[in-house]
Structure formats: C-alpha cells, structure tokens
Scaffold this motif. Structure first.
Motif, PDB file in Angstrom:
ATOM      1  N   THR A  64       0.858  -1.117  -0.064  1.00 28.49           N
ATOM      2  CA  THR A  64       0.018  -0.179   0.052  1.00 28.49           C
ATOM      3  C   THR A  64       1.072   1.206   0.052  1.00 28.49           C
ATOM      4  O   THR A  64       1.753   1.524   0.980  1.00 28.49           O
ATOM      5  N   ASN A  65       0.825   1.884  -1.085  1.00 32.06           N
ATOM      6  CA  ASN A  65       1.428   3.197  -1.230  1.00 32.06           C
ATOM      7  C   ASN A  65       1.129   4.475  -0.237  1.00 32.06           C
ATOM      8  O   ASN A  65      -0.068   4.253   0.047  1.00 32.06           O
ATOM      9  N   ALA A  66       1.757   5.392  -0.102  1.00 34.45           N
ATOM     10  CA  ALA A  66       1.264   6.610   0.937  1.00 34.45           C
ATOM     11  C   ALA A  66       1.817   7.612   0.269  1.00 34.45           C
ATOM     12  O   ALA A  66       2.809   7.731  -0.479  1.00 34.45           O
ATOM     13  N   VAL A  70       6.890   9.524   4.938  1.00 30.45           N
ATOM     14  CA  VAL A  70       6.251   8.490   5.251  1.00 30.45           C
ATOM     15  C   VAL A  70       7.251   7.796   6.245  1.00 30.45           C
ATOM     16  O   VAL A  70       8.505   7.522   5.890  1.00 30.45           O
ATOM     17  N   THR A 154       2.728   5.968  -5.801  1.00 30.93           N
ATOM     18  CA  THR A 154       3.757   7.196  -5.296  1.00 30.93           C
ATOM     19  C   THR A 154       4.920   7.159  -5.896  1.00 30.93           C
ATOM     20  O   THR A 154       5.660   6.152  -6.258  1.00 30.93           O
ATOM     21  N   GLN A 166       8.575  14.477  -2.546  1.00 26.79           N
ATOM     22  CA  GLN A 166       7.560  13.571  -3.597  1.00 26.79           C
ATOM     23  C   GLN A 166       7.273  14.388  -4.759  1.00 26.79           C
ATOM     24  O   GLN A 166       7.124  15.738  -4.935  1.00 26.79           O
ATOM     25  N   PHE A 169       1.738  11.516  -6.033  1.00 28.67           N
ATOM     26  CA  PHE A 169       0.833  10.608  -5.185  1.00 28.67           C
ATOM     27  C   PHE A 169      -0.648  10.277  -5.793  1.00 28.67           C
ATOM     28  O   PHE A 169      -1.209  11.358  -5.675  1.00 28.67           O
ATOM     29  N   ASN A 170      -0.778   9.067  -5.963  1.00 31.94           N
ATOM     30  CA  ASN A 170      -2.213   8.886  -6.617  1.00 31.94           C
ATOM     31  C   ASN A 170      -2.783   9.929  -7.751  1.00 31.94           C
ATOM     32  O   ASN A 170      -3.529  10.233  -7.747  1.00 31.94           O
TER      33      ASN A 170
END
Length: 190
Positions: A64-66, A70, A154, A166, A169-170
C-alpha cells in the motif's frame, strides 16, 4: 526536474534478473558507493512493488503506497510505488559505463499491477559521482484507469517520516515517455 530528455535504457535482455515474487525483495551491492540523504552505501534492497530501500539488507516496500514523507519505507527511492504483481516480466539490474561515470540501472520490465492487470515498464538510474537519480517511464498504461500512469502510485524520494521529496501521489502523471531527474540538493522539508 521533469523537463529532462527521456532516453530509456532497456536492460531486459542484458541485465541480471532478480526473479522477484509478488511483494518480494532482493539485496544487491552496487560496484560504487552512492550518497543518498547524507548516507553513503553501495547496498540496495530492490522491491517488486516499485521501489528500492537504500543502504539496507532487510525490510520491504509495502503493497500500500502513501503520500510522502512516510515512516515506512525509510531511506527509499520510489519511482512507482504501487501493488505490483509478478505474473509477467521481471526486475533487472545492470551497471553500465566506466568509473568514475558509471550508471546503476534497475528496470521493472513488463510487470503487472495486482492482481495480474496489464503491465508496466519503468526504471531508476543511479549516477556515480553526481549522486543524481533518474526515473524513466517507458510504459505505465495497465489498461485500467484505476492504475494507469501512477493513478494509484507514489513517486519520490523518502528519508523518514518528516523529510521527503514527493513528485506525485495517486495522480495519473507518470506518463509514457516521462523522465524525472532528482538531485538531493533540492530536498524539501514537509
């Protein structure tokens, strides 16, 4: 910098296959040291789920990406962190060039999204001496809008729970033919 030229280096015929299983990882030692977030190492732990743990020989890239930053996975290079399957293709690594200007390439070749949906091909290149990191996306169209082009992934560089850079993300922005060059001179504190 996502304006750099795209110049994909396909190592699927010449690289060393890792044979990663679904959610699997493998340890690899690069032939040169690399400095990432102030840590110098040649140890990589390459994960099937579209990421690399830097300076590590244990741990995993979760399914599960975030959003970044993180806590887990720490000290990670994440070109396409998502729930990647292992039904087709493979993950390869190879060193090209001559010291002190070698490139260490990791390619996720023809890897489907879980559960065996379509396939994607992308890579990370680590540059000796400059410590730059290049993400390149050859094909990130799984044939399913839920996953296509990073819609469930991500992309970025993560130090720990408080520091990361980053890119996405999504968001469906990791399109075919995109290249992103990162230098840790531009670390963003979040």
């Amino acid at each position: 910098d996502d304006t750099v030229p795209f110049s994909f280096i396909d190592i699927s015929a010449t690289g060393t296959p890792l044979g990663l299983t679904d959610d699997g990882e493998a340890n690899v030692t690069m032939p040169f040291p690399f400095t990432y977030f102030g840590v110098t190492s040649a140890d990589l732990r390459i994960g099937n789920n579209g990421g690399i743990l830097f300076g590590a020989t244990t741990g995993d890239i979760p399914i599960t990406n975030a959003a970044l930053p993180v806590a887990t996975p720490p000290l990670s290079i994440l070109p396409f962190w998502d729930d990647i399957d292992s039904d087709t293709g493979n993950v390869y690594y190879e060193t090209q060039g001559v010291a002190p200007n070698r490139q260490f390439i990791v390619e996720w070749f023809n890897r489907p999204h879980f559960s065996n949906v379509g396939a994607a091909t992308f890579e990370v290149i680590l540059f000796e001496g400059t410590n730059e990191i290049l993400f390149q996306y050859l094909d990130t169209n799984f044939g399913n809008a839920t996953y296509d082009f990073g819609a469930s992934a991500t992309a970025g560089l993560n130090l720990d729970a408080t520091t990361a850079n980053q890119y996405s993300f999504n968001a469906a922005v990791l399109t075919d033919g995109k290249a992103i060059l990162a230098s840790l001179g531009t670390v963003i504190e979040v």
